[in-house]
Write a protein that holds these residues in place. Structure first.
Motif, PDB file in Angstrom:
ATOM      1  N   UNK A 128       1.275   2.762  -1.136  1.00  0.00           N
ATOM      2  CA  UNK A 128       3.075   2.869   0.087  1.00  0.00           C
ATOM      3  C   UNK A 128       2.415   3.720   1.213  1.00  0.00           C
ATOM      4  N   UNK A 129       2.509   4.427   1.265  1.00  0.00           N
ATOM      5  CA  UNK A 129       2.059   5.469   2.241  1.00  0.00           C
ATOM      6  C   UNK A 129       0.464   5.543   3.366  1.00  0.00           C
ATOM      7  N   UNK A 130      -0.103   4.228   2.481  1.00  0.00           N
ATOM      8  CA  UNK A 130      -1.230   4.803   3.235  1.00  0.00           C
ATOM      9  C   UNK A 130      -1.437   2.838   3.950  1.00  0.00           C
ATOM     10  N   UNK A 131      -0.066   2.360   3.705  1.00  0.00           N
ATOM     11  CA  UNK A 131       0.431   1.057   3.994  1.00  0.00           C
ATOM     12  C   UNK A 131      -0.212  -0.195   3.417  1.00  0.00           C
TER      13      UNK A 131
END
Lengths: 456, 456
Positions: free
Chosen positions: A389-392
Motif C-alpha cells: 500500500x505504501x509503495x503505491x
C-alpha cells in the motif's frame, strides 16, 4: 445465499481440478466483467455484516479460550476479530482493487521480426494460485479480490481459528460472482488438503504461503510448484558516520516501535563507531521509554557503560541475535568500523527483506544501496515503508524475500505473467535459415495486441 | 594460461560459496567493465582455437566409440563437435552479447510517495545461477557470457562427454576475466556435485537445467531452489476451416521437417473437418516425400482411405500420441469439429510451449490466441519461430514452459530481477498511520536512479 456453515463437499483434488478448468475461461473475462464482480463482492459483504459478525464472534469466542489456555496470544485474537467498521474497510479494499488499472492484456513490447511478422508480448494471468494464510479473515477477501482482478483462479486455505468467518466471507464471494466461471475460487479447510495442493504440480501454477517462516520453509521443501513467500524479515537500520543523528533516532524509533510484530520492523541497528557514543545515548533513552529491550555487542555495551547518563544494563548479544526476527520490542545493536563493515554484516546476516541507511552523504548512500542484497534498500527512511500500500501498488498479496518473479511487496503485477503472440502471413523458419538466410528486422514499434484492421 | 586439463580442486560446496561471494561485488561491476571482459573472452577463445579443437577432438573420438556401442546417436556427436568456423561463431556470439543493451540498472518505475520520498524500481542481477547442460560445448560459453552481461555468478555443470572441451573453454573464460571478481564462474564436473548444488538453497538463487524432460523434472523434484526450465515441447498446428490451405501445408511442413529434433517442432496437427479431405491429401504427399511417419485418429484414417490419390496406410494414433514429444520425423493428426475442440485438445494435451493457428479469419485467430494456454501462440506462422534469436532477444539461455518469472524463450531480461530503492528525508511510518494519517501521493514520474544533484 446458502447457509453460512456449508461449503461444497468436493474433495480438495476435485476443487483444484475445477479451478484449473475455470482458469482457462477466467483469463478471457473482460475488464468490465471482472470489475463488476468485484463491486458485487463489496456490496454482498456489506449486506451481510450481521451474518459475518455472528460467525466471527463464534470464532473469537473459541480463540479467547485458547488465550486462557496459553495457546494463542491476545494479539492473535485481535487480528482475528472483525467489527462493522473493519468489514466496511474490507468492502472498501475490494472496491479499490476494482478501481485499479487492469493488469491484463497489456502489450509489454511489440517487435517486427520481418514484414508482416510481428511479435507482441502481452500480460496474462498466471492460472491457478494456491494460497495458505492465517488468522485475519480479511486475507481471504483480499486474496480473492486480487486473484479475480488479475484473472487467476484461487485455492484458499485459511486457518482453522477463522473457519466460520472464512466460510461466510467465501459464501458472500460466491454469491456475488455467478457471472464468473464457476470454480474460480475454492475454499479448502483440512490440513491434509494442503498436502494435496502441494502435490498437484500439473494443476497449480504458484503457491503463496503467508505465515511463519518455518511454515513457508516447509512449503518450499514439500512442493515442486513455484513458491512466492517470505521466510524472514531480519531488517537493519545502519546509522552512518555522516548521519543526521536526530533523524536517525526518529527513524530507528519508528522502525522498531511503530509496529514491532511485522516483518518490516527493524531487528538490528548497526552504528558507525564515530557517531556511536552520541547516537546511542539519545537512542537508548527513547527505546527505554518505549519498553524496548536492548541486546548489544561488546562495543555497544562498553559505550553505554561509559556514557554516564545511561543507567541501563545492556544484555550481551550472541551470534543468534544477528539472525533473529524478534517480532517484538527487542532490538540488537552492533557498532561497526565502516560503511563496508555494515554492508558485510547485512549481507551475511540479513534476510534480503528491507535495509535502511541513515546518512547525509549521497555517495555513501548509493554505495550502500548498490551493495546490499535486499528487495528494498532505503536511504533516510524507516524500514516500515516496505509495504504494497505504501509503495503505491494498491493492495498486496504478500512480501517476497525470494528473487525470482516478484520481489518485495507484491501487487497485481506479481499475479500476472506474459504470453508471446506472433502474427504472421505464413512464414516458415526455413526462409530464415541456412546459407542464404533472410535476415530478421527486429525493430521495436508502438502497437498493442490485438491489432484491429478497419476492414475487419 | 593454465594447462587445459586442470581445473580448481575445490569441493563443489566451496565453489558455490565462492560464487556467492563473487556475486555481491559482480552486481556492481560497471557496464563497460562487463563488456570489456566479454570482448576479452571472445579474443581469448579465438587465440586458443587449436587448443580447443585438440581437446574437442579427444571428446569426439571417445563419443564416436559410444556411437558404435549404441550409447550415443550420431546427431549427439555432431552437436558435440567443434570446428574452426564454429569456434569463430562462438566468439561472435560473445561479442554480440557485449553489444546488447545493459539489462542492469534500468529504472522500471519511479514513484513519488510523498514530498522527498521517492521510490525507484531498478533492475539488478539475480545473484548465483546454477546451470546444468549437455553435449554442445558452446552452451558453456553462451551461459557464461549471458551471466556475466547480467551481473550474475554462475555454476556450470556440463556433460561428461564434453569434459575436455568444457575445461579448455572454461579456462579461456577465466584467463580473459582477471578483472571480474574471482569466483564468478565455477565449473563442476561430478554427478554428485549436482546434488550438492541442488541442496544449497541458501547460496543459489536459480537453477536452469537444459536437457531431457525427465532430467528437468528430476531437478524440480529435488530442490527448493526456483527452477527455470522446460519439460516438454508438445506443440500443435491447428488448420482452421478458414485457413489458406497452401499456406497451411507450407507452415505445417516447416514446423515438422525443418528441424524435427527440437522442442519447437510440431508434434500434432489438428485439422478442421471442413477442410480435412482437401488439406490432408496435399499434406500427406509432402510429409511422405520427407519421410515423415503419420499417426492419425480414426477420422484421419478414414479420410485418407477414401482419398483415392493417397496410397498410404495411416498408423492409428493412440491416446499416448497426443502427449508425446517425438523429436523425430513423426507427426500425429486429429480431425476436429470446431475451433473450440482444437483449443480444448491443446489445453488438455499440450505442454504450454508453442501453438499455432492457420486461418484467414482474424477473429478466429484472436479467439485461439486468447484461449490457448501456452508461452507462445502464433497466427499463420511456423512453431519453429519460438526461439530467443528469432524473437530478437539476442542469445537465449533456454525456453521456459513454466509461467513464473520468465516464459518462452529467455534472454538477458530473464536473468535479472529488481530492487526497490527508496530515497527519503527521514520519514517515519507513524506520520502516515492512525486517525490523522498523512495521505500518500503515489504519483509516477520520469526519473532514473541514482538521482544526481548538481551540488553533489
Amino acid at each position: 445465499m446458502t447457509d453460512s456453515g456449508e461449503i461444497d463437499p468436493q474433495t480438495a483434488e476435485e476443487k483444484v481440478t475445477d479451478a484449473q478448468t475455470a482458469a482457462l475461461s477466467l483469463s478471457n473475462l473482460s475488464t468490465a466483467r471482472r470489475n463488476e464482480a468485484l463491486t458485487a463482492i463489496a456490496d454482498t459483504i456489506e449486506r451481510n455484516v450481521d451474518r459475518i459478525l455472528e460467525a466471527n464472534a463464534a470464532d473469537v469466542a473459541d480463540a479467547e479460550k485458547q488465550v486462557d489456555a496459553g495457546e494463542y496470544t491476545q494479539a492473535f485474537v485481535d487480528r482475528l476479530t472483525l467489527s462493522t467498521s473493519k468489514i466496511e474497510s474490507i468492502a472498501e479494499m475490494v472496491r479499490s482493487v476494482a478501481e485499479q488499472d487492469d493488469p491484463l492484456g497489456e502489450t509489454l513490447t511489440a517487435r517486427e521480426l520481418d514484414d508482416d511478422l510481428n511479435l507482441y508480448k502481452v500480460t496474462v494471468p498466471i492460472g491457478v494460485i494456491g494460497t495458505v494464510f492465517e488468522s485475519r479473515p480479511d486475507a481471504l477477501v483480499q486474496i480473492s479480490a486480487l486473484s479475480l482482478k488479475s484473472g487467476n483462479a484461487v485455492i484458499l486455505k485459511g486457518g482453522s481459528e477463522a473457519e466460520r468467518s472464512n466460510r461466510v466471507l467465501y459464501n458472500c464471494i460466491l454469491e456475488a460472482t455467478p457471472e464468473v466461471p464457476s470454480g474460480w475460487a475454492q475454499l479448502i479447510e483440512a490440513r491434509e488438503d494442503v498436502q494435496t495442493l502441494l502435490e498437484m504440480d500439473d494443476a497449480v501454477d504458484l503457491i503463496m504461503p503467508r505465515g511463519s517462516s518455518s511454515f513457508v520453509q516447509y512449503v518450499q521443501d514439500n512442493t515442486s510448484i513455484p513458491v512466492l513467500g517470505h521466510t524472514e524479515g531480519v531488517c537493519h537500520v545502519y546509522v552512518d558516520s555522516e548521519a543526521d543523528l536526530e533523524m536517525a533516532t526518529a527513524v530507528a524509533y519508528d522502525a522498531k516501535v511503530q509496529y514491532p510484530a511485522v516483518c518490516n520492523a527493524v531487528e538490528t541497528l548497526l552504528v558507525h563507531e564515530s557517531v556511536a557514543p552520541s547516537f546511542l545515548s539519545q537512542m537508548m533513552k527513547q527505546y527505554r521509554d518505549a519498553g524496548v529491550e536492548i541486546r548489544g555487542d561488546e562495543r555497544t555495551q562498553s559505550i553505554v557503560d561509559t556514557e554516564s547518563n545511561i543507567s541501563e544494563e545492556i544484555i550481551a548479544a550472541t551470534e543468534a541475535d544477528w539472525t533473529t526476527e524478534y517480532g517484538d520490542r527487542i532490538v540488537s545493536i552492533a557498532v561497526v568500523d565502516s560503511l563496508t563493515d555494515a554492508i558485510d554484516h547485512i549481507n551475511m546476516y540479513g534476510s534480503k527483506h528491507t535495509e535502511s541507511i541513515l546518512t547525509q552523504d549521497d555517495n555513501r548512500a548509493e554505495q550502500f544501496m548498490r551493495a546490499v542484497d535486499a528487495a528494498s534498500v532505503f536511504h533516510n527512511a524507516s524500514t516500515r515503508f516496505a509495504d504494497g500500500f505504501r509503495f503505491g501498488l494498491g493492495a498486496e498479496v504478500g512480501i517476497s524475500t525470494g528473487k525470482i518473479h516478484a520481489r518485495g511487496p507484491v501487487g497485481l503485477d506479481g499475479l500476472t505473467t506474459y504470453k508471446y503472440h506472433l502474427e504472421g502471413d505464413g512464414q516458415q523458419v526455413a526462409t530464415y535459415a541456412g546459407s542464404d538466410a533472410k535476415p530478421f528486422d527486429h525493430a521495436e514499434f508502438d502497437e498493442t495486441w490485438p491489432v484491429r484492421n478497419d476492414d475487419g
